[in-house]
Each structure stands twice: as structure tokens, then as C-alpha cells.
Design a protein around this motif. Structure first.
Motif, PDB file in Angstrom:
ATOM      1  N   TYR A  48      71.575  98.151-100.478  1.00 56.25           N
ATOM      2  CA  TYR A  48      71.478  97.952 -99.045  1.00 56.25           C
ATOM      3  C   TYR A  48      70.010  97.789 -98.674  1.00 56.25           C
ATOM      4  O   TYR A  48      69.174  98.663 -98.942  1.00 56.25           O
ATOM      5  N   VAL A  49      69.682  96.655 -98.065  1.00 52.68           N
ATOM      6  CA  VAL A  49      68.296  96.418 -97.677  1.00 52.68           C
ATOM      7  C   VAL A  49      68.248  96.227 -96.174  1.00 52.68           C
ATOM      8  O   VAL A  49      68.901  95.321 -95.635  1.00 52.68           O
ATOM      9  N   ASP A  50      67.509  97.079 -95.495  1.00 55.86           N
ATOM     10  CA  ASP A  50      67.400  96.935 -94.043  1.00 55.86           C
ATOM     11  C   ASP A  50      66.187  97.700 -93.531  1.00 55.86           C
ATOM     12  O   ASP A  50      65.524  98.413 -94.276  1.00 55.86           O
ATOM     13  N   ILE A  51      65.978  97.562 -92.226  1.00 55.55           N
ATOM     14  CA  ILE A  51      64.845  98.254 -91.618  1.00 55.55           C
ATOM     15  C   ILE A  51      65.116  99.753 -91.592  1.00 55.55           C
ATOM     16  O   ILE A  51      64.230 100.563 -91.825  1.00 55.55           O
ATOM     17  N   ASP A  52      66.374 100.117 -91.310  1.00 54.83           N
ATOM     18  CA  ASP A  52      66.722 101.534 -91.259  1.00 54.83           C
ATOM     19  C   ASP A  52      67.763 101.871 -92.320  1.00 54.83           C
ATOM     20  O   ASP A  52      68.466 101.003 -92.822  1.00 54.83           O
TER      21      ASP A  52
END
Length: 707
Positions: A442-446
Motif C-alpha cells: 500500500y503506497v499513499d500519503i497516509d
RNA sequence: GCGGGAUUAGCUCAGUUGGUAGAGCAGCGCUUUUACACAGCGAAGGUCGCAGGUUCAAGCCCUGCAUCCCGCACCA
């Protein structure tokens, strides 16, 4: 005639009593902040802007003399532009300098007998924060002592929350665009620092190494590293090498090797240099970059021989578990006993790759790491690659690099650029914003919602966050902040040439990609400041000079002048205290000129010739300032004020009353021209001038020279 | 190997578009005449790395050479 003069003017100039007081005055005025200047009517609302983001000093310690070179240069530009009536911003900050700080604190802990690992990540980071907070305080106070007119209300840190948001946002965007990928690649592993480093963090050292030649079946092969040779089962030669025509690509040959018989496969590849050694080599794809490439090209097996700690793996048989340095001679001994040693060249000079920070000898390894792809075409940027985005603005002049020969150096670097490894196995830094759960990524800002997600433990290369610096300091990722609109692209960046690749190139990359614009219009590079003997300042030489001590003795003005006059763009400079002394005398000279002129009545007509002469000087200096020739402007001012104004004009004026107005005019305007260079003393004299209203720092640059 | 830079007064370095060589420091002689001895006046000191070339004119432009320095590069 001295009755009217302030008492302090009667004594020689004393910077110690003046500088702190003056800096306080400036700071309290609020004029370091361009918004205040507009609010108070000092600057027009729609005035042109001029902005510099301070190259953030590493929060690993105090500022050294080299920093004062940078500070002097930038403050001179900033003060000049502020006086020209431009909306002028100089934004301060510090750099968390991930690896440098991590290893520094680790060493401090070791001295206390504490092991980083026993401490745990969280506690270690607390300790680093303490250290960094302290360093930052020191740095900030040093910058103030230099007279730097930095807008402290905008101070930033490369690892604070706002910058962390910028980093996560950038990472996410690059990941989504396929510019950031995770993969098994041959990387630079530092066994001492226990982390991967980028190509740019490697320092090469020439070292005499034994060069061995061994019998390998019908061939003779050369190597400096017998300890890697266990897994070698491919023997490579140039397809055009006439000596080996009878061996065909893919041919298998049984032969005796270190731990018994092996079956070797012949590989023909053009990368082989027929002139070198016997023109035959065996390959170790897991631990040598070029061998890795050959293996990739021919789809060969790759086997790991050496572990993360520099010890041999079970493939080494009886040598398993031995450190490579200890194993080497023993392996050679064994090969000798088997009659496989042909010769040893004792005078071979090898280039050893070492880690810049830890000093560890790099052991290339194939590892799973995060990379930035510099060749991938980006749809959102007209199908240009990051490489192209970095080249273009310099090629077409949107970014000017000074001195301009560094443009060639820049192109040369980009042409040789490989994918950028951005993950590091250290604790201090921006943690990679990627989470894993079983096979999920999972790649995200949060962080993702839900149980069981674990964040990647790695942190990012410090230059990843520094690359965002020109706009992360101005509000990005919020693209609507007034600061970003007003001050970006910034006008000038002023780092040392040694970080042209590390930093300048990365800023261009990030800004071009994320904002679609250049980060700055001019890169004014400075050289390295060395000691009087021409050596670099370094702890091991203990030739360090504390700038604060120099300021105490001679004043910041004198130090600043010595850092500017006579040092051309990009040129290395030797530091000589004599030079500082000379400019402290100049300060005193100016002080005495003021004493004399203030004692003369401001009467009579302006002497046309003298005024014209001065105005033409002012014009010349303005031109120099606009064209980054500060080293010339400073010298001209020095020469004029001392050898023209003091030695000739004042001498000739003695006993002639009608010169009064002229002398006052010249002094007043000289103070203005000199203020960017020597802000303290000029401001102090200005404050004693009859009829003055404003601070000199916001006075208008002599008008008549403006076009 | 590829790329970049430096070579100017004893030392450290400037020299902006080619127009009779500059500064600081050191050193020499004189001056204590007050804005300043943290000073002033004066003198001395350079065939601008070498060899060619372009030009009316070159420290500056071109070619070659020498010495030194620095980047980059997968020679086992």
C-alpha cells in the motif's frame, strides 16, 4: 568641532559594542519579512520579487568558516535587492542530513557505551532529536551573528511535519507515475554503516592491492579479490579475441577450482577489454556491477557469496563464516598448493569504493530497494524522462549556472546518470510511506486503515527531501499559497559546487517534475574555503577556525568583506586572517571618515565633478551587483572610499568650507552602496547621521543609477 | 579513459565586452603635520607557465605543449 558628535564616534570603531545591538534593531523592525516591508510601505505591493532559499546547513553541528562564505554572499545579494525596492525574501532552514546525523549520534552513543540496537528505534530517534534541536539553535544564533537578514518567521527544517507531508506527497505521486519502483538491483552496500548508499555517496580511494593471476582450466584469469571467486562458473572473453577462437560461446569446460571440480561455461561479451590482463575473466554477478550486467545480458545464474556483514556464506565451503579480509590470503594459499597460482603483481593500484560517511569499504550486493527511474517517459510531462527534465532548463537557458563551465560538468553528470537508489537502512529520516500486509503493498500519503499493515522500516535518502526544498519551504503541496505563487521559482541558489549533483540536480528534477517549473533562475556556485596552506578544513587536521571567534575579534563586517572581495564565482579560496584584519582596518577608516565628515558643516554647492565621478562609480557597482560580480563591486568600493574619498577628496577639502555638502552627499551614498557588504558599521554610522529617518537597510539604493 | 579548472609582484588572489598590468599582506625609505599610527606620503617589485597564431592592439581570442588540481567512469 567635536562637540556635536556622539561620544562613541570619538573612539576607534568597536564592532563588539555595535553588532549585537544593530541586529536586534533590524530584527525588531520586522523588515527581514517581505510582507512587513509591504505593509509598512517600504516596498511596493506589486514590486518585482527576489528570493533565495538558504542552503540548509546540516544539523550535525556548528557552522564552520565555509558557511560564512555562503552567508556573506547571500546576505549581500539580499540586502542589495531589498534596497532596490524589490520584495525580497531570504528563507532560513536546516537539514536533518539523515546518514550524517544518524552516524554522528550513533558514534556519540558508542562513546557512552550504548548500542543503538539495544536502545530501539523510538528511543534512538528521541536522542537524535535532542541533539538536532541543540545544533539548530547554535546554527541559528551563528547566522544572526553574521548579520544575515533572514526571515525567521518562515524558518523550516527538512524533517518537520510540513516537509514530511511534502515528501510523502512527492513519493506517492512518483510511485503512481511509475517513477518510483522497488526492485532487486545491484546496489552499494556499506557493511560498516549497514545501509545502502547512492552512487554519489561513494568516495574512491586509490590503494595498492595485490593482483593475482590464477589458472582456471585452460585459461589464466586475473583478480584482486580471490575471496569472491567461489561461485565463479562463467568465464568471459571478447568474441573477437583471436587467442580464444577455439572456445565457443556456451561451451562447458570441467576444471579444478578452489573447493574441487566445477563446470565452467564460456561466455563471449564485447565488454571485455582484450588488452587488460589475459583478456579473460570470471564473473561474480552478485558482488560486481559489471558482472551483474553481463549476467543479466546472458541470463546467467547469480549467487551470493558474501553476507551483509562481510562474511563468507556456505558456498565458500571450509571458509564459510570467515571475514573476507581474513579469508583472502588463505584462499590464495590453497590455490597455490593446488598449483593454480600463476603470479602476484604487488604494485597494482586499485580504486576502492568507500562510504563517504562511515568509511566502510563498499560491498556491492543484489538487494531489494526503492529506486527513482530517471529514464522512464512521463506522460504528464510531454513524455519526457526525468533526465530530460533535468537537462532542458539548463540547455535552453531557463537556468543559468555560474560560473558557466559548470554547465558542461552538469551535462556530463546527467549523461552518466543511473537510477537513483532512495531507500536507506537507517532510522533517522523520512520513513518510506509504504505499508505491507502479507502480499499486499500500500503506497499513499497516509497509513492505510485496517489492522495488520506494517510500514516499510527504511528511510529515504536525505537528498530526496532536500530536492523539494525550494517549494516545500513555500507551502507545497498546497499549491495555492501566496508564498509559492510569489516567490517560486526562486531567483538564486548559492551552494558550493561540490553539491551540484547531490542537491542542485535533484532540486531541478523535483521541481521540473512536480511543479513543471524551474526551482531557481540562477545557480551561483561558490568554491571551497581552505586553510592558509590550501588544505580542506577538517577535524582530522584540526585546522578548524571558529567563525564566532573571528567575529569577536574583528567584527562580522570584516569577516564578510574577506569572504567576498577577490573570490570569483566557483573559485576555491584560501582563508587568511590577514585579510580579515585588513578589512577591520577598513571599518575603522570608514568610522574616521564619518567622524571627519560629521564635523564639517553641510554647506556649499555640490561639486559637479566629484558628484559625477561618484555617480558613475555607483552605476558601475550597480551593474556589478546585477551581474553577480560582488567580488569586484566590493573591491571598487574599498578602493574608492579609502584611496579616493579619504586620501584625496577629504585631504583636498580641508580648509575649504564649500565642500561640506559634497562630502555629506558622498558619505551618505557610500554608506548605501557599502551596506550590503558591511551592514553593521554602515547602519551604525547611518544612525548617527543628522536628519536620518529610516534604517539604512530599507533605504533606497542610490536613485540616479536606476534605469 | 571521458570531462572541467588552474598557471599574473615574495605570499594570497582580482583583472567585467581584447586598448599602455591591479589589490591585500609582507618588505623598503620618510613622516608623529591629528578625521584616522587600525594612519599618511614616496619608492621598489611582474618578458601575465612555455611555443606559435589571429589582430592596428592579447593576461584576455585560437592551436599545441608543460606542470599542478578537481570531478566522473563497470578495467576484472
Amino acid at each position: 568641532m567635536h562637540d556635536k558628535l556622539p561620544k562613541k564616534l570619538l573612539a576607534p570603531y568597536n564592532p563588539k559594542e555595535t553588532e549585537e545591538k544593530i541586529y536586534k534593531l533590524w530584527e525588531e523592525s520586522g523588515f527581514f519579512n517581505p510582507d512587513t516591508c509591504v505593509k509598512k510601505g517600504v516596498t511596493e505591493k506589486d514590486a518585482q520579487t527576489f528570493s533565495i532559499i538558504l542552503p540548509p546547513p546540516n544539523a550535525t553541528g556548528v557552522l564552520h568558516l565555509g558557511h560564512t562564505l555562503e552567508d556573506s554572499m547571500q546576505d549581500t545579494m539580499i540586502r542589495y535587492n531589498r534596497m532596490r525596492g524589490r520584495q525580497t525574501l531570504w528563507l532560513p532552514g536546516t537539514d536533518h542530513a539523515a546518514i550524517a546525523t544518524d552516524s554522528k549520534v550513533t558514534k556519540m552513543l558508542e562513546k557512552e557505551g550504548v548500542k543503538k540496537k539495544d536502545m530501539g528505534r523510538e528511543k534512538f530517534l528521541e536522542r537524535v532529536d535532542e541533539f538536532v534541536t541543540d545544533s539548530r539553535k547554535t546554527i541559528v544564533s551563528q547566522l544572526r551573528k553574521m548579520g544575515s537578514s533572514l526571515d525567521w518567521s518562515r524558518e523550516a527544517f527538512t524533517l518537520d511535519e510540513k516537509r514530511n507531508l511534502a515528501v510523502r506527497t512527492a513519493f506517492k505521486k512518483m510511485y503512481d507515475d511509475g517513477l518510483i519502483y522497488r526492485g532487486y538491483r545491484i546496489v552499494n552496500w556499506d557493511p560498516k554503516g549497514q545501509t545502502v548508499i547512492s552512487d554519489d555517496e561513494i568516495v574512491y580511494q586509490d590503494k595498492k592491492t595485490k593482483f593475482y593471476t590464477f589458472k582456471y582450466g585452460p585459461f589464466e584469469i586475473g583478480t584482486t579479490r580471490p575471496e569472491t571467486k567461489f561461485g565463479d562458473k562463467y568465464v568471459v572473453m571478447h568474441p573477437d579475441d583471436k587467442r580464444y577462437v577455439k572456445y565457443k560461446d556456451g561451451q562447458k569446460i570441467k576444471l579444478e577450482w578452489i573447493n574441487g571440480e566445477v563446470e565452467a561455461t564460456v561466455i563471449k561479451d564485447k565488454v571485455i577489454d582484450m588488452e587488460f590482463g589475459t583478456g579473460v575473466m570470471t564473473i561474480t554477478p552478485w558482488h560486481t556491477a559489471i558482472d551483474f550486467e553481463i549476467a543479466e545480458r546472458h541470463k546467467l545464474d547469480k549467487e551470493q557469496i558474501i553476507d551483509k556483514y562481510g562474511k563468507l556464506l556456505p558456498i565458500a565451503g571450509e571458509f564459510a563464516g570467515t571475514k573476507i579480509d581474513d579469508a583472502r590470503e588463505k584462499i590464495v594459499e590453497k590455490l597455490k598448493d593446488k598449483g593454480l597460482l600463476v603470479s602476484i603483481d604487488e604494485n597494482y593500484v586499485n580504486r576502492i569504493a568507500t562510504a563517504e560517511r562511515s568509511g566502510g569499504v563498499i560491498e556491492p550486493q543484489i538487494m531489494l530497494q526503492w529506486f527513482v527511474d530517471v529514464n522512464k517517459k512521463i506522460a504528464a510531462r510531454e513524455n519526457k524522462s526525468l533526465k530530460e527534465l533535468m537537462l532542458e532548463p539548463v540547455r535552453d537557458g531557463k537556468i543559468k549556472i555560474l560560473p558557466d563551465h559548470f554547465e558542461k560538468v552538469y551535462y556530463n553528470w546527467i549523461e552518466n546518470l543511473h537510477d537513483w537508489c532512495i531507500s536507506r537502512q537507517i532510522w533517522y529520516g523520512h520513513q518510506v510511506p509504504v505499508w505491507y500486509k502479507e502480499s499486499g503493498v500500500y503506497v499513499d500519503i497516509d497509513a492505510p486503515k485496517g489492522e495488520g499493515w506494517k510500514q516499510d522500516p527504511d528511510t529515504l535518502d536525505t537528498w530526496f527531501s532536500s530536492g523539494l526544498w525550494t517549494f516545500s519551504t513555500l507551502g507545497w503541496p498546497d499549491e495555492k499559497t501566496p508564498d509559492l505563487k510569489k516567490f517560486h521559482p526562486t531567483s538564486v541558489i548559492n551552494p558550493g559546487y561540490e553539491i551540484l549533483f547531490f542537491w542542485v540536480a535533484r532540486m531541478i528534477l523535483m521541481s521540473q517534475y512536480l511543479l513543471g517549473e524551474v526551482p531557481f533562475k540562477t545557480v551561483y556556485l561558490h568554491g571551497i574555503l581552505r586553510d592558509a596552506k590550501g588544505q580542506k578544513f577538517s577535524k582530522s587536521l584540526s585546522n578548524g577556525v571558529d567563525p564566532i571567534e573571528i567575529i569577536k575579534e574583528y567584527g562580522a563586517d570584516a569577516l564578510r568583506m574577506s569572504m567576498i572581495v577577490g573570490i570569483g564565482p566557483g573559485a576555491d579560496a584560501k582563508f587568511d586572517i590577514q585579510k580579515v584584519k585588513a578589512y577591520s582596518k577598513f571599518a575603522n577608516k570608514l568610522w574616521n571618515i564619518a567622524r571627519y565628515v560629521f564635523g564639517v558643516e553641510k554647506s556649499g554647492e555640490l561639486e559637479k565633478k566629484l558628484i559625477a565621478e561618484f555617480n558613475s562609480l555607483a552605476k558601475e557597482i550597480t551593474l556589478d551587483m546585477e551581474n553577480f560580480r560582488f567580488y569586484l563591486a566590493g573591491e571598487k568600493l574599498y578602493a574608492y572610499i579609502w584611496h579616493r574619498l579619504a586620501d584625496e577628496i577629504i585631504e583636498e577639502s580641508k580648509g575649504k568650507k564649500e565642500y561640506g555638502a559634497t562630502l555629506h552627499y558622498i558619505l551618505e551614498n557610500s554608506l548605501k552602496l557599502l551596506h550590503p557588504f558591511m551592514p553593521f558599521i554602515t547602519e551604525e554610522i547611518w544612525s548617527m547621521m543628522p536628519g536620518r529617518k529610516n534604517l539604512l537597510m530599507i533605504e533606497k539604493w542610490p536613485n540616479h543609477v536606476n534605469k
